[in-house]
Scaffold this motif. Structure first.
Motif, PDB file in Angstrom:
ATOM      1  N   SER A  48      46.007  47.382  38.763  1.00  0.00           N
ATOM      2  CA  SER A  48      46.292  46.000  39.121  1.00  0.00           C
ATOM      3  C   SER A  48      45.237  45.511  40.103  1.00  0.00           C
ATOM      4  O   SER A  48      44.570  46.311  40.766  1.00  0.00           O
ATOM      5  N   SER A  49      45.069  44.187  40.188  1.00  0.00           N
ATOM      6  CA  SER A  49      44.164  43.626  41.179  1.00  0.00           C
ATOM      7  C   SER A  49      44.669  42.250  41.604  1.00  0.00           C
ATOM      8  O   SER A  49      45.515  41.638  40.929  1.00  0.00           O
ATOM      9  N   ILE A  50      44.128  41.785  42.719  1.00  0.00           N
ATOM     10  CA  ILE A  50      44.579  40.528  43.296  1.00  0.00           C
ATOM     11  C   ILE A  50      43.392  39.831  43.940  1.00  0.00           C
ATOM     12  O   ILE A  50      42.550  40.487  44.573  1.00  0.00           O
ATOM     13  N   ASN A  51      43.325  38.515  43.801  1.00  0.00           N
ATOM     14  CA  ASN A  51      42.189  37.806  44.375  1.00  0.00           C
ATOM     15  C   ASN A  51      42.371  37.652  45.879  1.00  0.00           C
ATOM     16  O   ASN A  51      43.395  38.068  46.445  1.00  0.00           O
ATOM     17  N   TRP A  52      41.418  37.026  46.536  1.00  0.00           N
ATOM     18  CA  TRP A  52      41.381  37.062  47.996  1.00  0.00           C
ATOM     19  C   TRP A  52      42.578  36.387  48.645  1.00  0.00           C
ATOM     20  O   TRP A  52      43.014  36.774  49.726  1.00  0.00           O
ATOM     21  N   ASN A  53      43.143  35.357  48.002  1.00  0.00           N
ATOM     22  CA  ASN A  53      44.254  34.626  48.624  1.00  0.00           C
ATOM     23  C   ASN A  53      45.600  34.962  47.997  1.00  0.00           C
ATOM     24  O   ASN A  53      46.609  34.361  48.358  1.00  0.00           O
ATOM     25  N   GLY A  54      45.619  35.909  47.052  1.00  0.00           N
ATOM     26  CA  GLY A  54      46.880  36.343  46.480  1.00  0.00           C
ATOM     27  C   GLY A  54      47.423  35.477  45.368  1.00  0.00           C
ATOM     28  O   GLY A  54      48.504  35.753  44.835  1.00  0.00           O
ATOM     29  N   ILE A  55      46.679  34.440  44.983  1.00  0.00           N
ATOM     30  CA  ILE A  55      47.181  33.511  43.972  1.00  0.00           C
ATOM     31  C   ILE A  55      47.069  34.096  42.567  1.00  0.00           C
ATOM     32  O   ILE A  55      47.932  33.890  41.713  1.00  0.00           O
ATOM     33  N   THR A  56      46.004  34.832  42.319  1.00  0.00           N
ATOM     34  CA  THR A  56      45.753  35.368  40.985  1.00  0.00           C
ATOM     35  C   THR A  56      45.892  36.886  40.984  1.00  0.00           C
ATOM     36  O   THR A  56      45.306  37.565  41.828  1.00  0.00           O
ATOM     37  N   THR A  57      46.668  37.381  40.041  1.00  0.00           N
ATOM     38  CA  THR A  57      46.874  38.824  39.927  1.00  0.00           C
ATOM     39  C   THR A  57      46.634  39.278  38.493  1.00  0.00           C
ATOM     40  O   THR A  57      46.765  38.488  37.549  1.00  0.00           O
ATOM     41  N   TYR A  58      46.305  40.551  38.359  1.00  0.00           N
ATOM     42  CA  TYR A  58      46.036  41.144  37.058  1.00  0.00           C
ATOM     43  C   TYR A  58      46.741  42.491  36.986  1.00  0.00           C
ATOM     44  O   TYR A  58      46.867  43.193  37.994  1.00  0.00           O
ATOM     45  N   TYR A  59      47.164  42.859  35.786  1.00  0.00           N
ATOM     46  CA  TYR A  59      47.877  44.121  35.606  1.00  0.00           C
ATOM     47  C   TYR A  59      47.448  44.824  34.333  1.00  0.00           C
ATOM     48  O   TYR A  59      47.159  44.183  33.316  1.00  0.00           O
TER      49      TYR A  59
END
Length: 120
Positions: A48-59
């Motif tokens: 999983s990953s998350i962008n700098w402000n937490g708005i966009t996530t990936y799984y």
């Protein structure tokens, strides 16, 4: 930048764990962050990953709906809430900073990993 992952342990199938990854050092801005895992005898894989402000996530597909990534930039910490754990989730879990890519090579910094064992 130093990363420290913790929160791993032994859990029964169907159980939950929350991993944390704390960043320290010369942090001038929040980094995009990722979690990877490596099971015995297998290659390291994206979770999983998350962008700098937490708005966009990936799984990764296999964890979607069971794992949730989040972050608290005030604490320089990223979390991975893992629910409905399965034996195939057993692995060393690593956090990494610098990208949201599924490719390990896209990241600049890595933590040492924390072991998650799912077994009855």
């Amino acid at each position: 930048v130093q990363l420290q992952a913790f929160g791993g342990g032994l859990v029964q199938p169907g159980g939950s764990l929350r991993l944390s990854c704390a960043a320290s050092g010369r942090i001038f801005r929040p980094y995009p962050m990722g979690w990877f895992r490596q099971a015995p005898g297998k290659e390291r894989e994206f979770v999983s990953s998350i962008n700098w402000n937490g708005i966009t996530t990936y799984y990764k597909g296999a964890v979607k709906g069971r794992f949730t990534i989040s972050r608290d930039n005030g604490k320089n910490t990223v979390y991975l809430q893992m629910n409905s754990l399965k034996p195939e989730d057993t692995a060393i879990y690593y956090c990494a900073a610098g990208s949201v890519s599924e490719a390990p090579g896209g990241y600049d910094y890595w933590g040492r990993g924390t072991l998650v064992t799912v077994s009855s």
